[in-house]
Design an enzyme around this catalytic site. Structure first.
Site, PDB file in Angstrom:
ATOM      1  N   ARG A 108      43.250  31.285  17.717  1.00  0.00           N
ATOM      2  CA  ARG A 108      44.161  31.032  16.967  1.00  0.00           C
ATOM      3  C   ARG A 108      44.931  32.722  16.691  1.00  0.00           C
ATOM      4  O   ARG A 108      45.741  32.813  16.187  1.00  0.00           O
ATOM      5  CB  ARG A 108      43.736  30.692  15.366  1.00  0.00           C
TER       6      ARG A 108
ATOM      7  N   LYS B 113      33.714  19.777  -5.696  1.00  0.00           N
ATOM      8  CA  LYS B 113      33.039  19.680  -4.504  1.00  0.00           C
ATOM      9  C   LYS B 113      31.570  19.229  -4.732  1.00  0.00           C
ATOM     10  O   LYS B 113      30.742  19.790  -5.501  1.00  0.00           O
ATOM     11  CB  LYS B 113      33.078  21.077  -3.631  1.00  0.00           C
TER      12      LYS B 113
ATOM     13  N   GLU C 183      42.368  33.779  10.585  1.00  0.00           N
ATOM     14  CA  GLU C 183      41.910  34.543  11.813  1.00  0.00           C
ATOM     15  C   GLU C 183      42.978  35.539  12.121  1.00  0.00           C
ATOM     16  O   GLU C 183      42.507  36.428  12.650  1.00  0.00           O
ATOM     17  CB  GLU C 183      41.548  33.549  12.726  1.00  0.00           C
TER      18      GLU C 183
END
Length: 676
Positions: free
Chosen positions: A396, A282, A368
């Site tokens: 969610r 990254k 979540e």
């Protein structure tokens, strides 16, 4: 002419000689660093997928072959290679979306900006192709940046693996991170795959040594090679994927173009579900990003690409930072308070708490649902969890809030960052649903603070509740000045009265208080007097509100939430239940997927500024209240705490000008002005 500017489609990319590809990759990185540091956006994830994206578009024929990105914030290189090279308006009104967008390109199949969904999309796409006889059409899901930590991804894998003859390529972009470093058992498993080279070294030794051994060497090698599953499990435990029935290729250097093209070509021809495990870095190619341990420049505001300093430094204090500091103070006083987040430790302000109390901080990854039910377990065990997530992501986990927390009357506090209008991230990130969705949860209490002092106070009030879920919500913005109350009636703060017997009750929710105050002053120039109140806790409706409403002739509610089923609707119901026959008009966000734009632009467009609220309220009042029934009151400055009144004639002319401007708002604004 740059090589990048000559590549405007995947077909042109495939026509390039392989020797030119490293140059193209370099130009793409230079472009991203220059463009994204100017506009802001997701920089680190896209720098990490340059070679992977090039290889994907050379191995597959988009849009005939379908490529789904998860999460979509790693699709900038994909945009560049599919003809979208104007990044000057990235994430601004009229410019490119920061995520895949069907409106932009036929190459964008799914507007995938909530994580862990691509595998389910891909499963359905692959099934559809098979049923329709489209055997020459391939489906590819690129999943990474932490998305494989989400439970939905594993539900999809379980189903994908069941069809051995259905072509579907799963590319795991393994950069060890989501926002920050990815954590959990799966992350540890992938780390093992990244670092274990024993299997490859063993086979290399066997091929080079045993095959040179006379007579017995070749049979021994073939026997060992035939038993490769056992050796793979011993030396590199990718067997987890293969045990599911998924062919596994990798780990592969995600920055080696030749290796990537070779692996993707093999996967394309396999004829069944295949996982291609790619190791990427990254922030690759931009040293400041590579060296940033916090999040590898996951997302940046506009910065100088050389110094990495903000181009326009913020001069204010953010809501997130006030919450983080106050939770730290609460944690020092309350050893039972613990913090939970879903792969967003830094963005939601938990970094300080985590540093001070690492054993009381739980980052569950992009999961979540698990976060909420785990919080229910913590509460059952005698602790008070504070679950901090973006408002849009709590959607969610609604079932877990309802059935795992509320049903059991557990003291869990949810802190919703990025509530209301968020803006640049577009439809998926505007936190405009929570106050509607949560209205149906029995016993839940919801607070919307209007300023920093109220945020601190209401957070403490929330964690003091031990027998019900509580919610505290705030936007992604700089906190404005304190908005003092002149009186508290029940639990409702009165912020302003512009007359002794005001006709209009303006009920403002959270940060809309400032717009309500501005609107009341503008309405005075039209001859309308008003009381502006902040309910503080908007669920349940405070019994004082119907009583206040009964003293007025019109109630107008203002919220930065969808109008359907939100706070305004709850207040209207409370008035009916109390037999208070006063008309109620609800101002809020239209039930639409709002495009990406600056927060201020969206608030103005949807009529939620002081001018917009005043114009809409004046229209309601002129329609509903009898002419000549309103008193013409002269007020002194002491009646308007914190503000001086401008000249009434100037106010009137200004309001007329602004009303004319509001008539030119899009239809959705007009619909709000005349809604019941």
């Amino acid at each position: 002419m740059s090589l990048l500017s000559s590549v405007t489609s995947p077909a042109e990319l495939r026509a390039l000689p392989a020797a030119e590809l490293p140059r193209l990759a370099g130009e793409i990185r230079e472009f991203l660093i220059d463009a994204v540091t100017r506009t802001g956006g997701h920089l680190g994830p896209n720098l990490g997928v340059v070679e992977l994206t090039i290889a994907l578009h050379r191995a597959f024929d988009s849009p005939h072959d379908r490529i789904v990105w998860d999460t979509g914030h790693q699709s900038y290189v994909h945009k560049l290679l599919t003809g979208r090279q104007d990044f000057s308006g990235l994430r601004t009104k009229g410019g490119l979306s920061g995520y895949p967008s069907r409106a932009e390109s036929e190459h964008d199949l799914v507007e995938n900006s909530h994580a862990s969904t691509a595998l389910s999309y891909a499963d359905g796409l692959a099934k559809a192709a098979q049923l329709l006889g489209q055997h020459d059409r391939h489906t590819v899901a690129v999943i990474g940046d932490g998305a494989l930590t989400g439970g939905l991804a594993w539900e999809a894998l379980n189903n994908i693996a069941a069809a051995k003859d259905r072509p579907l390529v799963i590319v795991v972009n393994d950069n060890e991170r989501s926002y920050a470093r990815t954590i959990g058992g799966l992350a540890n498993h992938l780390a093992t795959l990244r670092t274990t080279q024993g299997y490859e070294r063993f086979l290399s030794w066997g091929k080079g040594t045993l095959q040179r051994t006379p007579v017995v060497g070749q049979p021994i090698f073939e026997a060992l090679h035939g038993a490769k599953k056992g050796f793979k499990d011993a030396f590199a435990p990718q067997g987890m994927f293969e045990d599911l029935g998924l062919k596994y290729l990798g780990p592969i250097d995600g920055h080696d173009l030749a290796a990537l093209e070779s692996a993707l070509g093999k996967a394309r021809g396999f004829g069944g579900p295949v996982i291609v495990h790619c190791l990427t870095v990254k922030g690759r190619g931009y040293l400041p990003a590579e060296q940033d341990e916090a999040d590898r420049f996951h997302a940046v505001n506009p910065i100088d690409p050389y110094t990495c300093l903000p181009i326009s430094p913020s001069t204010g204090v953010s809501w997130t930072s006030v919450f983080g500091d106050e939770l730290l103070a609460v944690g020092a006083e309350r050893p039972d308070v613990v913090a939970i987040t879903a792969a967003m430790l830094q963005p939601v302000g938990l970094a300080k708490f985590a540093k001070a109390y690492p054993e009381r901080t739980f980052d569950v990854g992009i999961a979540e649902q698990h976060a909420v039910t785990s919080a229910a377990g913590l509460a059952t065990g005698g602790l008070h969890p504070v679950v901090a997530v973006y408002a849009t992501f709590l959607n969610r986990a609604f079932d877990q809030v309802l059935m795992d927390v509320a049903l059991h009357r557990l003291g869990v506090t949810f802190v919703l960052d990025r509530s209301g209008v968020t803006g640049p991230d577009g439809a998926s990130h505007n936190g405009m649903w929570d106050m509607s969705i949560l209205q149906v949860v029995p016993g839940l209490r919801l607070a919307a603070p209007r300023d920093a002092d109220e945020l601190r106070a209401q957070l403490r009030e929330a964690v003091d509740v031990a027998d019900a879920p509580t919610v505290v919500r705030f936007p992604k913005a700089t906190i404005g000045p304190a908005v003092p109350a002149i009186e508290r009636i029940g639990g409702v703060d009165v912020l302003l009265r512009t007359g002794e017997l005001p006709e209009i009750l303006l009920v403002t929710v959270g940060t809309t208080a400032a717009a309500g105050l501005d609107a009341a002053r503008l309405l005075l120039a039209e001859g309308f007097t008003a009381t502006v109140v902040d309910p503080r806790w908007v669920k349940p409706v405070d019994p004082a509100l119907p009583e206040l409403a009964a003293r007025h002739r019109l109630v107008v509610t203002v919220e930065d939430n969808g109008r359907a089923g939100g706070v305004g609707a709850a207040i209207a119901q409370a008035l009916r239940d109390a037999d208070v026959d006063v008309p109620v008009r609800v101002l809020g966000l239209p039930q639409e997927f709002l495009g990406h734009a600056a927060r201020g632009e969206i608030l103005e467009e949807t009529g939620l500024t002081g001018t917009g609220v005043a114009a809409q309220t004046a229209a309601f009042a002129k329609h509903l209240l009898p002419a000549g029934a309103l008193p013409d009151l002269e007020l002194s400055d002491r009646d308007l705490p914190g503000r001086d009144l401008p000249d009434r004639d100037l106010q009137a002319r200004d309001l007329q000008d602004r009303e004319r401007s509001n008539r030119d708002l899009p239809n959705r604004g007009a619909n709000q002005r005349h809604a019941g």
